[in-house]
Design an enzyme around this catalytic site. Structure first.
Site, PDB file in Angstrom:
ATOM      1  N   HIS A 127       0.814  -1.233   0.000  1.00  0.00           N
ATOM      2  CA  HIS A 127       0.000   0.000   0.000  1.00  0.00           C
ATOM      3  C   HIS A 127       0.847   1.282   0.000  1.00  0.00           C
ATOM      4  O   HIS A 127       0.289   2.373  -0.168  1.00  0.00           O
ATOM      5  CB  HIS A 127      -0.917   0.052   1.231  1.00  0.00           C
ATOM      6  CG  HIS A 127      -1.946  -1.032   1.287  1.00  0.00           C
ATOM      7  ND1 HIS A 127      -2.850  -1.252   0.259  1.00  0.00           N
ATOM      8  CD2 HIS A 127      -2.234  -1.953   2.248  1.00  0.00           C
ATOM      9  CE1 HIS A 127      -3.643  -2.274   0.604  1.00  0.00           C
ATOM     10  NE2 HIS A 127      -3.277  -2.722   1.786  1.00  0.00           N
ATOM     11  N   ASP A 164      -2.985 -10.832  -1.830  1.00  0.00           N
ATOM     12  CA  ASP A 164      -3.497 -10.260  -0.579  1.00  0.00           C
ATOM     13  C   ASP A 164      -4.955  -9.843  -0.808  1.00  0.00           C
ATOM     14  O   ASP A 164      -5.341  -9.489  -1.922  1.00  0.00           O
ATOM     15  CB  ASP A 164      -2.647  -9.039  -0.219  1.00  0.00           C
ATOM     16  CG  ASP A 164      -2.957  -8.465   1.152  1.00  0.00           C
ATOM     17  OD1 ASP A 164      -2.193  -8.738   2.081  1.00  0.00           O
ATOM     18  OD2 ASP A 164      -3.963  -7.738   1.285  1.00  0.00           O
ATOM     19  N   HIS A 166      -6.442  -7.226   0.026  1.00  0.00           N
ATOM     20  CA  HIS A 166      -6.566  -5.808  -0.301  1.00  0.00           C
ATOM     21  C   HIS A 166      -5.861  -5.507  -1.617  1.00  0.00           C
ATOM     22  O   HIS A 166      -4.826  -6.103  -1.917  1.00  0.00           O
ATOM     23  CB  HIS A 166      -5.937  -4.954   0.811  1.00  0.00           C
ATOM     24  CG  HIS A 166      -6.519  -5.217   2.168  1.00  0.00           C
ATOM     25  ND1 HIS A 166      -5.916  -6.066   3.072  1.00  0.00           N
ATOM     26  CD2 HIS A 166      -7.653  -4.771   2.747  1.00  0.00           C
ATOM     27  CE1 HIS A 166      -6.669  -6.109   4.176  1.00  0.00           C
ATOM     28  NE2 HIS A 166      -7.731  -5.343   3.998  1.00  0.00           N
ATOM     29  N   ASP A 251      -4.683 -12.834   4.093  1.00  0.00           N
ATOM     30  CA  ASP A 251      -5.908 -12.273   4.669  1.00  0.00           C
ATOM     31  C   ASP A 251      -7.147 -12.498   3.797  1.00  0.00           C
ATOM     32  O   ASP A 251      -8.229 -12.009   4.120  1.00  0.00           O
ATOM     33  CB  ASP A 251      -5.733 -10.781   5.008  1.00  0.00           C
ATOM     34  CG  ASP A 251      -5.003  -9.992   3.935  1.00  0.00           C
ATOM     35  OD1 ASP A 251      -4.748 -10.553   2.846  1.00  0.00           O
ATOM     36  OD2 ASP A 251      -4.690  -8.811   4.182  1.00  0.00           O
TER      37      ASP A 251
HETATM   38 ZN   LIG Z   1      -4.142  -7.143   3.146  1.00  0.00          ZN
END
Ligand SMILES: [Zn+2]
Length: 344
Positions: A127, A164, A166, A251
């Protein structure tokens, strides 16, 4: 010819970047290392010597001002770099060690000193933006490694696969304008950080080198398998990279406390092994995994252990949590749209 080995990055400084009560805790990495030791895997992998990246490496993806700011801020004791991202006096050392060591692991795989690898690092990176921290991430570990890889002899194209839960918005921004880097992300959508729609495909020369696969909540092993078979693996084969890097977040598991995709450890194991097999077909086996998220400690330690078994060529995997019992939403329309857009 001596048989090449699997390498890992690990340094105790990664455990010093920690904050009580935060989900991105040092316990994550402790549970991974404990799991590897209990499963007799820790002694089967090569621990590469770790080191802090020099500023010139970090500035391949981040502004000099930002790198200086993080260093000074942490040296003065740290604090919140963004509403989600804590730091303390060790965080710069940890983040710079994550970058430097994962760059060295990647170079060792490129030079055929190691067969493949897994960078067991913290803080995560996918990120982080060029001039700010975001979502528990300080520096874009995998994006920097991709940029360095492209300076190495024989490496003209690099693919990054991000599983992931996200969207890897930082990686997408940091490598998105480079036509020699293919970025493929599966992620829950709509969800944090909000980016990752199908229309974000790369700009100019790099158009088509970003493949976003936004998945509705509830997608699990079946949906992921179809997405890999019909979109991700054909995209990798078409791009034909010289190296595959993987943003490995655990996740997207059904029992993760932060999100709502429904992979099982069995599904994660299948994905990792498909990527390892694809690397054997397209780039002589050169593949390096980078730890990103994953907040259920049992999932994380088993997921990483299964991936490392895959890298070592050990067939065994373990799934003590079993499968999600929820029905999955159908992803057929999404897959058909991606096949059409990307000409797969
Ligand atoms: Zn994540």
């Amino acid at each position: 010819m001596t048989e090449l080995l699997t390498g890992i990055v690990y340094d105790p400084v990664f455990l010093k970047h920690d904050q009580t009560g935060h989900p991105e805790t040092a316990k994550r990495l402790e549970s991974i290392i404990t799991g590897l030791k209990e499963k007799d895997l820790f002694e089967k992998v090569v621990k590469i010597e770790s080191r802090q990246a020099v500023t010139d490496e970090i500035t391949l993806c981040h502004s000099k001002d930002y790198v200086g700011y993080v260093k000074e801020y942490c040296e003065n004791g740290g604090g919140f770099l963004d509403p989600d991202t804590y730091s303390n006096k060790y965080s710069y050392s940890a983040a710079a060690t994550a970058v430097g060591s994962s760059v060295d692991l990647t170079k060792a795989v490129i030079k055929k000193e190691l067969k493949n690898g897994f960078a067991l690092l913290r803080p995560p990176g996918h990120h982080a933006l060029s001039n700010r921290s975001m979502g528990f991430c300080l520096f874009g570990n995998i994006a920097i490694a991709a940029k360095v890889a492209l300076t190495q002899p024989g490496i003209n194209k690099v693919a990054i696969v991000d599983f992931d839960v996200h969207h890897g918005n930082g990686t997408q921004v940091l490598v998105g304008d480079d036509p020699n880097v293919l970025f493929i992300s599966t992620h829950q959508y709509p969800y944090y950080p909000g980016t990752g729609s199908i229309s974000e495909m790369g700009r100019g020369d790099a158009e088509g080198t970003i493949v976003n696969i936004p998945l509705p909540a509830g997608v699990g092993d079946d949906g992921f398998q179809k997405v890999y078979e019909y979109v991700i693996i054909p995209s990798l084969e078409k791009f034909s990279p010289d190296l595959i890097l993987v943003s490995a977040g655990y996740d997207a598991h059904w029992d993760d406390p932060l999100a709502s995709l429904n992979l099982s450890l069995t599904g994660y194991n299948w994905i990792s092994r498909e990527l390892i097999k694809t690397a054997k077909r397209v780039c002589d086996g050169r593949i390096v995994f980078f730890l990103e998220g994953g907040y259920n400690l049992q999932v994380l330690s088993n997921g990483v252990a299964n991936t490392i078994r895959g890298l070592l060529g050990i067939d065994l995997f373990e799934d003590p949590l079993g499968k999600s019992h929820q029905l999955e939403p159908v992803v057929k329309n999404l897959i058909n749209e991606l096949i059409k857009i990307y000409n797969l």
